[in-house]
Scaffold this active site. Structure first.
Site, PDB file in Angstrom:
ATOM      1  N   GLY A   1      33.413  30.392  30.148  1.00  0.00           N
ATOM      2  CA  GLY A   1      34.169  29.364  29.913  1.00  0.00           C
ATOM      3  C   GLY A   1      33.909  28.541  29.862  1.00  0.00           C
ATOM      4  O   GLY A   1      34.371  27.370  29.909  1.00  0.00           O
TER       5      GLY A   1
ATOM      6  N   PHE B   1      23.728  26.663  30.975  1.00  0.00           N
ATOM      7  CA  PHE B   1      24.840  27.681  32.363  1.00  0.00           C
ATOM      8  C   PHE B   1      26.252  28.088  31.246  1.00  0.00           C
ATOM      9  O   PHE B   1      27.545  27.210  31.363  1.00  0.00           O
ATOM     10  CB  PHE B   1      25.234  27.008  33.503  1.00  0.00           C
ATOM     11  N   ILE B   2      26.305  28.584  29.907  1.00  0.00           N
ATOM     12  CA  ILE B   2      27.341  28.986  28.716  1.00  0.00           C
ATOM     13  C   ILE B   2      27.654  30.438  29.720  1.00  0.00           C
ATOM     14  O   ILE B   2      26.529  31.143  29.267  1.00  0.00           O
ATOM     15  CB  ILE B   2      26.814  29.301  27.490  1.00  0.00           C
ATOM     16  N   ARG B   3      29.134  30.772  30.346  1.00  0.00           N
ATOM     17  CA  ARG B   3      29.452  31.365  30.682  1.00  0.00           C
ATOM     18  C   ARG B   3      30.880  31.430  31.434  1.00  0.00           C
ATOM     19  O   ARG B   3      30.835  30.063  31.781  1.00  0.00           O
ATOM     20  CB  ARG B   3      28.448  32.171  32.054  1.00  0.00           C
TER      21      ARG B   3
ATOM     22  N   CYS C   1       4.292  32.642  29.917  1.00  0.00           N
ATOM     23  CA  CYS C   1       4.272  31.322  30.061  1.00  0.00           C
ATOM     24  C   CYS C   1       4.636  30.832  28.533  1.00  0.00           C
ATOM     25  O   CYS C   1       3.824  31.340  27.724  1.00  0.00           O
ATOM     26  CB  CYS C   1       2.591  30.994  30.900  1.00  0.00           C
TER      27      CYS C   1
END
Length: 257
Positions: free
Chosen positions: A240, A236-238, A102
């Site tokens: 490409g 959501f950098i994955r 937290c």
């Protein structure tokens, strides 16, 4: 990073219905109390390493110090951290208790009172993909599955990365490291392994960090804060791909001419 972050503990492991005695590596979670000018302001469950950077980053993002030189002394005695600062501190309410998963309570903050993020930093998306992959390449995470990773990068360099049971604590650590080493936070980007929450965004905004990015999701309040302050939020950098939720002008090619 000084200090151990994990220990091996005994356990019973199952494989195809057969149990055997074994051991497994788990992350260390330790309680610390933080005292500033004789007053306890924080109880925190955190990883027992880089504690000075953690405290420095925490005090800075909470507005209790403005620079490294505001700290006159720093002492650790067992599970107690004592700090003397040059200025009188103003802490609202009771001391905070931060558990490992937290952070602070952003719901009490007026978003309109947050400062605007001022930066001319622009990043190449291919560098973001490469840097995030490198930052999240953590042996400890692979072994334990119980650690968050946070990295601080510039336009072409990974400045520092750190690991902690709590992503908020890890962010405070990289901010503290940057302050201690004189890095220009307005020219940096934070990369994290977990969710981008309003508290993570708030810390970046107050530190003057213009971009926060993650392989995971973000929250609606974080996006609201990003829109209000010009903080670039990327999730959501994955594979490409990436989702840029706010201030896309800091990423090359994100806005059509």
């Amino acid at each position: 990073m000084e200090g151990n972050l994990s220990i091996h503990v005994p356990c019973r492991k199952e494989m195809d219905g057969i149990f055997s005695q074994s051991e497994h590596e788990v992350v260390i979670e330790s309680p610390y109390s933080l005292w500033v000018n004789g007053r306890q302001i924080l109880s925190v469950m955190t990883s027992p390493a880089s504690l000075e950077d953690f405290v420095l980053g925490y005090l800075y993002t909470e507005g209790l110090i403005k620079k490294v030189d505001d700290i006159e002394s720093f002492q650790i005695e067992g599970q107690t951290i004592r700090v003397l600062v040059t200025e009188k501190i103003h802490v609202r309410g009771r001391k905070k208790t931060i558990l490992s998963g937290c952070g602070g309570d952003s719901s009490s903050f007026d978003i309109t009172r947050l400062p605007k993020v001022q930066s001319d930093l622009i990043l190449d998306p291919s560098w973001l993909h490469e840097a995030l992959k490198s930052v999240l390449d953590s042996d400890l995470h692979q072994k334990t599955g119980g650690i968050h990773v946070v990295g601080l990068i510039s336009r072409n360099n990974i400045i520092v990365k750190t690991e902690d049971i709590g992503r908020h604590n890890a962010l405070d650590r990289v901010i503290g490291y940057a302050l201690r080493t004189g890095a220009n936070l307005s020219r940096t980007c934070v990369l994290i392994s977990g969710r981008i929450s309003s508290e993570m965004s708030r810390k970046c905004i107050l530190a003057g960090i213009p971009i926060i990015a993650s392989r995971g999701a973000t929250t609606s309040l974080a996006i609201e804060m990003g829109n209000a302050t010009n903080l670039t939020i990327i999730g959501f950098i994955r594979g490409g791909k990436m989702n840029i939720y706010t201030a896309p002008e800091r990423i090359i090619g994100a806005i059509s001419e």
